[in-house]
Design a protein around this motif. Structure first.
Motif, PDB file in Angstrom:
ATOM      1  N   TRP A 262      -7.936  -3.425  -3.117  1.00 45.75           N
ATOM      2  CA  TRP A 262      -7.713  -2.563  -1.949  1.00 45.75           C
ATOM      3  C   TRP A 262      -8.642  -1.355  -1.964  1.00 45.75           C
ATOM      4  O   TRP A 262      -8.389  -0.351  -1.301  1.00 45.75           O
ATOM      5  N   ASP A 263      -9.696  -1.453  -2.770  1.00 44.39           N
ATOM      6  CA  ASP A 263     -10.664  -0.346  -2.885  1.00 44.39           C
ATOM      7  C   ASP A 263     -10.010   0.947  -3.363  1.00 44.39           C
ATOM      8  O   ASP A 263     -10.424   2.043  -2.993  1.00 44.39           O
ATOM      9  N   LEU A 264      -8.964   0.802  -4.152  1.00 42.63           N
ATOM     10  CA  LEU A 264      -8.245   1.995  -4.597  1.00 42.63           C
ATOM     11  C   LEU A 264      -8.590   2.365  -6.043  1.00 42.63           C
ATOM     12  O   LEU A 264      -7.934   3.192  -6.662  1.00 42.63           O
ATOM     13  N   ASP A 265      -9.632   1.715  -6.594  1.00 43.79           N
ATOM     14  CA  ASP A 265     -10.073   2.095  -7.936  1.00 43.79           C
ATOM     15  C   ASP A 265     -11.078   3.233  -7.776  1.00 43.79           C
ATOM     16  O   ASP A 265     -12.279   3.014  -7.687  1.00 43.79           O
ATOM     17  N   ARG A 266     -10.547   4.452  -7.689  1.00 44.35           N
ATOM     18  CA  ARG A 266     -11.373   5.610  -7.359  1.00 44.35           C
ATOM     19  C   ARG A 266     -11.278   6.685  -8.428  1.00 44.35           C
ATOM     20  O   ARG A 266     -10.280   6.782  -9.119  1.00 44.35           O
ATOM     21  N   ARG A 267     -12.338   7.457  -8.492  1.00 42.74           N
ATOM     22  CA  ARG A 267     -12.339   8.557  -9.457  1.00 42.74           C
ATOM     23  C   ARG A 267     -11.356   9.637  -8.990  1.00 42.74           C
ATOM     24  O   ARG A 267     -10.578  10.148  -9.761  1.00 42.74           O
TER      25      ARG A 267
ATOM     26  N   ALA B 283       6.661  -7.769  -4.395  1.00 39.74           N
ATOM     27  CA  ALA B 283       5.754  -8.726  -5.055  1.00 39.74           C
ATOM     28  C   ALA B 283       6.032 -10.157  -4.638  1.00 39.74           C
ATOM     29  O   ALA B 283       5.386 -11.085  -5.123  1.00 39.74           O
ATOM     30  N   VAL B 284       6.976 -10.362  -3.733  1.00 41.10           N
ATOM     31  CA  VAL B 284       7.292 -11.720  -3.286  1.00 41.10           C
ATOM     32  C   VAL B 284       6.088 -12.292  -2.529  1.00 41.10           C
ATOM     33  O   VAL B 284       5.495 -11.617  -1.696  1.00 41.10           O
ATOM     34  N   PRO B 285       5.712 -13.542  -2.838  1.00 41.76           N
ATOM     35  CA  PRO B 285       4.541 -14.147  -2.187  1.00 41.76           C
ATOM     36  C   PRO B 285       4.754 -14.353  -0.690  1.00 41.76           C
ATOM     37  O   PRO B 285       5.869 -14.593  -0.238  1.00 41.76           O
ATOM     38  N   PHE B 286       3.645 -14.260   0.035  1.00 38.94           N
ATOM     39  CA  PHE B 286       3.719 -14.432   1.486  1.00 38.94           C
ATOM     40  C   PHE B 286       2.416 -15.017   2.028  1.00 38.94           C
ATOM     41  O   PHE B 286       1.326 -14.669   1.574  1.00 38.94           O
ATOM     42  N   GLY B 287       2.553 -15.886   2.998  1.00 43.78           N
ATOM     43  CA  GLY B 287       1.391 -16.335   3.783  1.00 43.78           C
ATOM     44  C   GLY B 287       0.383 -17.168   3.016  1.00 43.78           C
ATOM     45  O   GLY B 287      -0.776 -17.220   3.389  1.00 43.78           O
ATOM     46  N   GLY B 288       0.808 -17.799   1.931  1.00 42.14           N
ATOM     47  CA  GLY B 288      -0.075 -18.720   1.232  1.00 42.14           C
ATOM     48  C   GLY B 288      -1.028 -18.069   0.258  1.00 42.14           C
ATOM     49  O   GLY B 288      -1.658 -18.737  -0.531  1.00 42.14           O
ATOM     50  N   LYS B 289      -1.153 -16.742   0.310  1.00 37.59           N
ATOM     51  CA  LYS B 289      -2.133 -16.099  -0.561  1.00 37.59           C
ATOM     52  C   LYS B 289      -1.694 -14.708  -0.981  1.00 37.59           C
ATOM     53  O   LYS B 289      -2.157 -14.195  -1.993  1.00 37.59           O
ATOM     54  N   TYR B 290      -0.836 -14.109  -0.209  1.00 33.16           N
ATOM     55  CA  TYR B 290      -0.568 -12.682  -0.338  1.00 33.16           C
ATOM     56  C   TYR B 290       0.763 -12.419  -1.011  1.00 33.16           C
ATOM     57  O   TYR B 290       1.559 -13.317  -1.259  1.00 33.16           O
ATOM     58  N   ARG B 291       0.981 -11.127  -1.304  1.00 30.35           N
ATOM     59  CA  ARG B 291       2.310 -10.648  -1.638  1.00 30.35           C
ATOM     60  C   ARG B 291       2.657  -9.623  -0.563  1.00 30.35           C
ATOM     61  O   ARG B 291       1.755  -9.053   0.067  1.00 30.35           O
ATOM     62  N   ILE B 292       3.945  -9.374  -0.372  1.00 28.28           N
ATOM     63  CA  ILE B 292       4.358  -8.496   0.729  1.00 28.28           C
ATOM     64  C   ILE B 292       3.620  -7.157   0.648  1.00 28.28           C
ATOM     65  O   ILE B 292       3.145  -6.612   1.648  1.00 28.28           O
ATOM     66  N   ILE B 293       3.460  -6.635  -0.548  1.00 30.89           N
ATOM     67  CA  ILE B 293       2.874  -5.301  -0.722  1.00 30.89           C
ATOM     68  C   ILE B 293       1.400  -5.246  -0.291  1.00 30.89           C
ATOM     69  O   ILE B 293       0.865  -4.169  -0.028  1.00 30.89           O
ATOM     70  N   ASP B 294       0.733  -6.409  -0.170  1.00 26.20           N
ATOM     71  CA  ASP B 294      -0.655  -6.410   0.310  1.00 26.20           C
ATOM     72  C   ASP B 294      -0.761  -5.808   1.707  1.00 26.20           C
ATOM     73  O   ASP B 294      -1.803  -5.245   2.057  1.00 26.20           O
ATOM     74  N   PHE B 295       0.298  -5.950   2.494  1.00 27.37           N
ATOM     75  CA  PHE B 295       0.230  -5.474   3.875  1.00 27.37           C
ATOM     76  C   PHE B 295       0.170  -3.952   3.945  1.00 27.37           C
ATOM     77  O   PHE B 295      -0.781  -3.417   4.501  1.00 27.37           O
ATOM     78  N   PRO B 296       1.149  -3.205   3.371  1.00 28.75           N
ATOM     79  CA  PRO B 296       0.985  -1.747   3.402  1.00 28.75           C
ATOM     80  C   PRO B 296      -0.259  -1.259   2.655  1.00 28.75           C
ATOM     81  O   PRO B 296      -0.913  -0.314   3.110  1.00 28.75           O
ATOM     82  N   LEU B 297      -0.614  -1.912   1.542  1.00 30.61           N
ATOM     83  CA  LEU B 297      -1.810  -1.469   0.802  1.00 30.61           C
ATOM     84  C   LEU B 297      -3.073  -1.684   1.634  1.00 30.61           C
ATOM     85  O   LEU B 297      -3.967  -0.835   1.667  1.00 30.61           O
ATOM     86  N   SER B 298      -3.153  -2.836   2.322  1.00 26.80           N
ATOM     87  CA  SER B 298      -4.320  -3.099   3.162  1.00 26.80           C
ATOM     88  C   SER B 298      -4.337  -2.172   4.367  1.00 26.80           C
ATOM     89  O   SER B 298      -5.406  -1.726   4.799  1.00 26.80           O
ATOM     90  N   ASN B 299      -3.152  -1.879   4.900  1.00 27.87           N
ATOM     91  CA  ASN B 299      -3.075  -0.910   5.996  1.00 27.87           C
ATOM     92  C   ASN B 299      -3.636   0.437   5.546  1.00 27.87           C
ATOM     93  O   ASN B 299      -4.322   1.115   6.308  1.00 27.87           O
ATOM     94  N   CYS B 300      -3.333   0.835   4.317  1.00 29.90           N
ATOM     95  CA  CYS B 300      -3.861   2.101   3.784  1.00 29.90           C
ATOM     96  C   CYS B 300      -5.387   2.054   3.758  1.00 29.90           C
ATOM     97  O   CYS B 300      -6.054   2.961   4.257  1.00 29.90           O
ATOM     98  N   LEU B 301      -5.932   0.977   3.190  1.00 31.58           N
ATOM     99  CA  LEU B 301      -7.389   0.856   3.107  1.00 31.58           C
ATOM    100  C   LEU B 301      -8.004   0.876   4.504  1.00 31.58           C
ATOM    101  O   LEU B 301      -8.971   1.599   4.763  1.00 31.58           O
ATOM    102  N   ASN B 302      -7.418   0.102   5.422  1.00 28.68           N
ATOM    103  CA  ASN B 302      -7.965   0.022   6.776  1.00 28.68           C
ATOM    104  C   ASN B 302      -7.752   1.315   7.563  1.00 28.68           C
ATOM    105  O   ASN B 302      -8.396   1.543   8.575  1.00 28.68           O
ATOM    106  N   SER B 303      -6.818   2.165   7.114  1.00 28.39           N
ATOM    107  CA  SER B 303      -6.551   3.444   7.781  1.00 28.39           C
ATOM    108  C   SER B 303      -7.237   4.606   7.063  1.00 28.39           C
ATOM    109  O   SER B 303      -6.935   5.762   7.339  1.00 28.39           O
ATOM    110  N   GLU B 304      -8.125   4.284   6.123  1.00 32.06           N
ATOM    111  CA  GLU B 304      -8.881   5.309   5.394  1.00 32.06           C
ATOM    112  C   GLU B 304      -7.984   6.223   4.565  1.00 32.06           C
ATOM    113  O   GLU B 304      -8.260   7.411   4.424  1.00 32.06           O
ATOM    114  N   ILE B 305      -6.903   5.679   4.050  1.00 36.58           N
ATOM    115  CA  ILE B 305      -6.060   6.459   3.140  1.00 36.58           C
ATOM    116  C   ILE B 305      -6.344   5.947   1.727  1.00 36.58           C
ATOM    117  O   ILE B 305      -6.114   4.768   1.433  1.00 36.58           O
ATOM    118  N   HIS B 306      -6.876   6.827   0.909  1.00 35.51           N
ATOM    119  CA  HIS B 306      -7.383   6.369  -0.387  1.00 35.51           C
ATOM    120  C   HIS B 306      -6.626   6.962  -1.572  1.00 35.51           C
ATOM    121  O   HIS B 306      -7.072   6.864  -2.696  1.00 35.51           O
TER     122      HIS B 306
END
Lengths: 340, 381
Positions: free
Chosen positions: B75-80, B29-52
């Motif tokens: 991250w588009d992970l609010d899914r049924r 949860a440590v902030p990074f890059g002016g807007k993000y937290r470290i965990i945004d990177f693996p979570l966004s990678n999941c979304l961009n890699s079609e892992i839901h």
């Protein structure tokens, strides 16, 4: 939860055509990262109103795309929330706020809402009006209809009892009136009227000139401070833009800048929207540059409003004036030779 | 509901070497890059890699992380079906079982995985800054008919002894694995990204949990055990930016990498966007005294001073006469007048008094803290 809100998004503003060719007035960009409707919708949620009907007219695709289900405003609710209530072609683009013919099409909305009072407002007045305070004033006055004013200028926002509004909608043809605004302006003597004095920030966007002037005014500290209030945020559609990148050699002063930009040139006294690219040695002064515009290197722009997706070729010189800013329409590609 | 692949994101790390930055939040949860937290990177990678379908395992200081991720909307992970599930340690009839090692954390959530009956399980860590297409790695895993695929990256030889090092043959089949070897035989470092065949993962987690000698760690225990059992392990060679931001210095470096166009880390690439929760903030205001060079600035900031080579998060205010260079200012930081900060990291919401001076000298980076400010005030009197 005493109030239901009606946002009349189909009032026509003659003189804003350059910016409304592909969109309604409600979705005209303002203040770098917002659309005009964001301010009224934010007032709705900041006044704790849970039920809002938006009455848009054609072309409303851009507005619908912007608002969606109202998630950004926390209005995507199971119970109540946001209702998109389009107005028929013939009845759209009317002049008075709260057009009865338009409201008449969606009587169900009023029938189903449980609130006792209605606030009727518009998209072209940018302000931080608290409708709850206005309602308290309305109730204390004992009047039938309350109009919000600021220093003698009408904000074209009205509060009245819902049952009275329904009555007006049912009888407007016999009464020879066309809108809530019309009723208030005529001051027909069978109703009583009250004015609520609002003292905060306001801007009325009713022409290209006022659009430009109000935008430029926002660059002055007292104005942006009074519009961007920490405890009354302005909500807008969420975009996943990264922070803005200021490159080596850039120089940006007196500017409002949204995220996602890549700025390498010189910017003075301008509003820069999301994801704008201003290349090396380009000069942008007293301009409004909207979303995803590209100003190529060595351009020299002053008093220019560049709508969304405009691309200005390298070396182009465009100088408008304070009174007559040059408007580049959405998606235009300006070549160096085109500019005079 | 059956899923082909489920990601398990290990986000319970404390990150002690980040000092004050992780006193109240977990490392991911440590902030990074002016807007993000470290965990945004693996979570966004999941979304961009079609892992839901993603399980996020938390333990240390989980509150901010749980609140931040919520139901996973950014991250588009609010899914049924699937979506994100937060997996903190839980109590059973026998009592609460804390997660004891990375492998143990997964073991304790076997039942979560079983409900999806996946073919593959992707193990991720919430400690790294990188953009990676896990789909390509899965393709590689399938092509090799592997039991486990471990993502590796070439690191400089002189740094190899800091990592888990894979030795692989010409087909990238893993021959040997050594955790932080003194004399590394290769410079292929494990990135802490694994794809397991679900059945094998289950089997080895169950063996490992019985072993009292084990530290229940993927790198130290599970991978060596599977190698010794002659399972098919492959190394997937990842090319691109990857950085473990485990220390104040490396966190600062990774932030600075955002300002170098040759670093391979570009946030403005719309083809591989990094998603994050978007607070609703006004545009940034640069006043007539503001001056910004080679920096990233987020919304909600008011810049009245000079900024160079820095990363400025949301709601930062920099007053006139102040200058910030080679620094990372996290959200809500207010820097008073006439302050000078060079090579610093300023944690969230810190108020920097007028005239404050701090400089990281000789390659050091200063983490500005309340204590440091108090010390400075003391010496000033």
């Amino acid at each position: 939860m005493r109030l239901v809100a009606v946002v009349d998004a189909s009032v026509n503003i003659p003189g804003l055509e350059d910016l409304t060719m592909y969109r309604s007035v409600a979705s005209v960009p303002f203040a770098g990262r917002y659309r005009l409707i964001d301010f009224v919708l934010s007032n709705v949620v900041n006044s704790n109103i849970n039920s809002v009907g938006i009455f848009p007219s054609y072309p409303f695709v851009s507005l619908l795309d912007h608002i969606g289900m109202g998630k950004s405003w926390d209005l995507d609710r199971r119970k109540e929330g946001l209702f998109f209530l389009p107005v028929g072609l013939r009845k759209g683009n009317h002049l008075g706020v709260g057009d009865f013919e338009a409201l008449e099409e969606h009587m169900d909305f009023f029938r189903k809402s449980r609130q006792q009072y209605v606030v009727i407002t518009n998209c072209f007045t940018v302000c931080q009006l608290d409708y709850n305070e206005m309602l308290d004033d309305h109730l204390a006055s004992g009047a039938d209809v309350t109009e919000a004013v600021s220093n003698g200028t009408s904000l074209r926002t009205y509060i009245l009892e819902k049952s009275l509004l329904v009555h007006m909608i049912k009888t407007f043809r016999q009464q020879r009136v066309i809108s809530v605004e019309d009723v208030v302006n005529l001051k027909k003597n069978y109703y009583t009227y009250n004015q609520y004095e609002y003292t905060g920030y306001h801007a009325i966007i009713n022409s290209k000139e006022s659009y430009f002037a109000e935008s430029m005014k926002l660059l002055e500290e007292p104005h942006w401070r009074s519009l961007f209030l920490p405890d009354r945020p302005v909500y807008t559609k969420v975009k996943d833009e990264p922070p803005t990148r200021y490159m080596e050699g850039s120089s940006v002063k007196s500017a409002l800048v949204a995220n996602g930009g890549q700025l390498e040139g010189i910017v003075r006294n301008s509003i820069i929207s999301r994801a704008v690219i201003i290349q090396q040695n380009a000069r942008v002064e007293n301009c409004i540059i909207m979303q995803k515009c590209v100003v190529e290197e060595d351009c020299d722009l002053s008093y220019v409003i560049a709508d969304k997706d405009v691309r200005i070729e390298a070396g182009t010189v465009l100088h408008g004036t304070k009174e007559k800013p040059i408007v580049l329409r959405k998606g235009e590609h300006v070549m160096k030779e085109d500019a005079i | 509901m059956k899923k082909e692949i489920v990601a398990m994101l290990l986000a319970g790390g404390q990150g002690t070497r980040l000092k004050e930055l992780t006193y109240t939040v977990a490392k991911p949860a440590v902030p990074f890059g002016g807007k993000y937290r470290i965990i945004d990177f693996p979570l966004s990678n999941c979304l961009n890699s079609e892992i839901h379908t993603v399980g996020v395992l938390t333990q240390y200081q989980p509150h901010i992380l749980h609140h931040y991720i919520g139901i996973g909307t950014p991250w588009d992970l609010d899914r049924r079906n699937g979506g994100v599930t937060m997996l903190p340690p839980y109590a059973e009839k026998e009592g609460i079982k804390w997660y004891d090692g990375t492998a143990n954390a997964i073991y304790q959530n076997l039942r979560f995985l079983e409900q999806y009956d996946p073919e593959y399980v992707l193990i991720l860590s919430g400690d790294h800054i990188y953009k990676m297409n896990y789909e390509l790695m899965l393709e590689f895993h399938k092509q090799n008919d592997a039991d486990v695929t471990i993502s590796v990256i070439e690191v400089p030889w002189e740094e190899a002894s800091r990592f888990g090092i894979m030795e692989a043959d010409e087909n990238m089949k893993v021959k040997e694995f050594a955790e932080k070897p003194e004399k590394p035989k290769s410079n292929l470092a494990s990135m802490g990204v694994y794809i397991f065949n679900w059945q094998k993962l289950k089997k080895y987690l169950k063996i490992d949990v019985e072993n009292e000698e084990s530290t229940h760690d993927f790198g130290k225990d599970i991978i060596p055990l599977m190698l010794s059992e002659k399972e098919k392990l492959f190394a997937y060679p990842f090319k691109g930016y990857w950085k473990d931001v485990g220390t104040v210095a490396s966190l600062w470096e990774a932030n600075m990498d955002l300002l170098r166009s040759d670093s391979g880390l570009n946030l403005h690439d719309s083809a591989w966007r990094i998603y994050s929760s978007n607070p609703q903030l006004p545009p940034q205001v640069i006043t007539r005294n503001g001056e910004i060079q080679n920096s990233l600035v987020n919304e909600g900031c008011i810049i009245e001073g000079e900024v160079s080579n820095s990363i400025i998060s949301q709601n930062v205010e920099l007053r006139t006469g102040s200058s910030l260079s080679e620094s990372v200012a996290m959200s809500g930081v207010v820097i008073g007048h006439d302050a000078t900060l060079i090579r610093t990291i300023i944690p969230p919401n810190l108020i920097i008094p007028d005239g404050f001076q701090a400089e990281g000298k000789d390659g050091e980076v200063v983490l500005v803290t309340e204590e440091l400010i108090a010390e400075w005030k003391g010496s000033d009197e």
